[in-house]
Scaffold this motif. Sequence first.
Motif, PDB file in Angstrom:
ATOM      1  N   THR A 151     -21.986  40.146 -70.389  1.00  0.00           N
ATOM      2  CA  THR A 151     -21.348  39.086 -69.605  1.00  0.00           C
ATOM      3  C   THR A 151     -21.133  37.843 -70.466  1.00  0.00           C
ATOM      4  O   THR A 151     -20.120  37.142 -70.332  1.00  0.00           O
ATOM      5  N   PRO A 190     -13.595  38.851 -66.669  1.00  0.00           N
ATOM      6  CA  PRO A 190     -14.482  37.874 -66.008  1.00  0.00           C
ATOM      7  C   PRO A 190     -14.633  38.156 -64.521  1.00  0.00           C
ATOM      8  O   PRO A 190     -13.654  38.410 -63.819  1.00  0.00           O
ATOM      9  N   ALA A 228     -13.061  34.563 -72.241  1.00  0.00           N
ATOM     10  CA  ALA A 228     -12.272  33.896 -71.197  1.00  0.00           C
ATOM     11  C   ALA A 228     -11.050  34.689 -70.762  1.00  0.00           C
ATOM     12  O   ALA A 228      -9.931  34.191 -70.758  1.00  0.00           O
ATOM     13  N   LYS A 235     -17.433  36.177 -70.783  1.00  0.00           N
ATOM     14  CA  LYS A 235     -17.176  34.764 -70.478  1.00  0.00           C
ATOM     15  C   LYS A 235     -16.632  34.026 -71.690  1.00  0.00           C
ATOM     16  O   LYS A 235     -15.707  33.211 -71.576  1.00  0.00           O
TER      17      LYS A 235
END
Length: 342
Positions: free
Chosen positions: A241, A112, A248, A245
């Motif tokens: 992306t 991230p 996590a 995300k």
Amino acid sequence: MFSSAIRNKSRLVFDLQKLSNKFSTSNQSNVKVAVCGASGGIGQPLSLLLKQSPLVTELSLYDIVHTPGVAADLGHIETKSKVKGFVGPDQLKDSLKGAEVIIIPAGVPRKPGMTRDDLFNTNASIVRDLAQAVAEVAPKALVGIISNPVNSTVPIASEVLKKAGVYDPNRIFGVTTLDIVRANTFVAELKGLDPTNVNVPVIGGHSGITIIPLISQAKPSVEFPKDQLKALTERIQEAGTEVVKAKAGAGSATLSMAYAGAKFAFALCRALKGESVTECAFVKSDVTEAKYFSTPIVLGPGGIAKNLGVGKLTDFETELLKAAIPELKKNIQKGEDFVNKN
């Protein structure tokens, strides 16, 4: 109970065979494939998919840790291909001997907040060293590079091979297949289509605005309102992306990338055996101002048989191309500079 177990096993084998045949029109089993980075998050599921394919006679797995264990694990799978693991720099060249197809997912994953460019310093060195071994041991292999940032790692590998005097631009590919897989999936979702029957060419590069989905050239033909087309394009460009995300901090796109990597590897295997196969890939190109550019290419036994170019672009796609070129040129130059300075 025993007969039921036999039926269940037969069904499993049949299902695995169907998975392999999705990428193969031939049951001919005669290609040696090497995976560099076989113990990683992409490398392990990629190697599993390759082990299941009737196209692969021998699977050579290389990484700096755990590879003998991965090879032993895969070696228990009831398919014909032989698997051998190699571990550490001392065994790298041995892992590549006789390889006809080499797939490189080696490197650190994105986390991230990281861009593909943040990965550059570590992955650049890894790809440079692997390319040097390819140059010395398997210069005629077809090489698919997954390691990010692809826009820079493909030029790095190319420069290393040039310095070694064995560079053939028709044999080095940046694997951008995941962008096509995502585009196919997202378009199918929006239009209620079977994603296995959708084909969206994606040109340019393999990060952010350099990813240019050509929705106008999709098969079957589809149309979207301007706002939806813009949102769809941006989702395809930033899909990596999206996964980072969602995980996590637990990793990046590994399973979908393994699927896409296997799909491209099988295309190379089929091409080696004389089948004409068309896939998009990031290759040395004179189609645009950028030295390297992804377009649909026809593959043959020697790698690129024909570059099909970008085709007819809409005004929207032309603007995407204009935005992508400066970024692509910068990425490419960064890769070339790395080799020339190191």
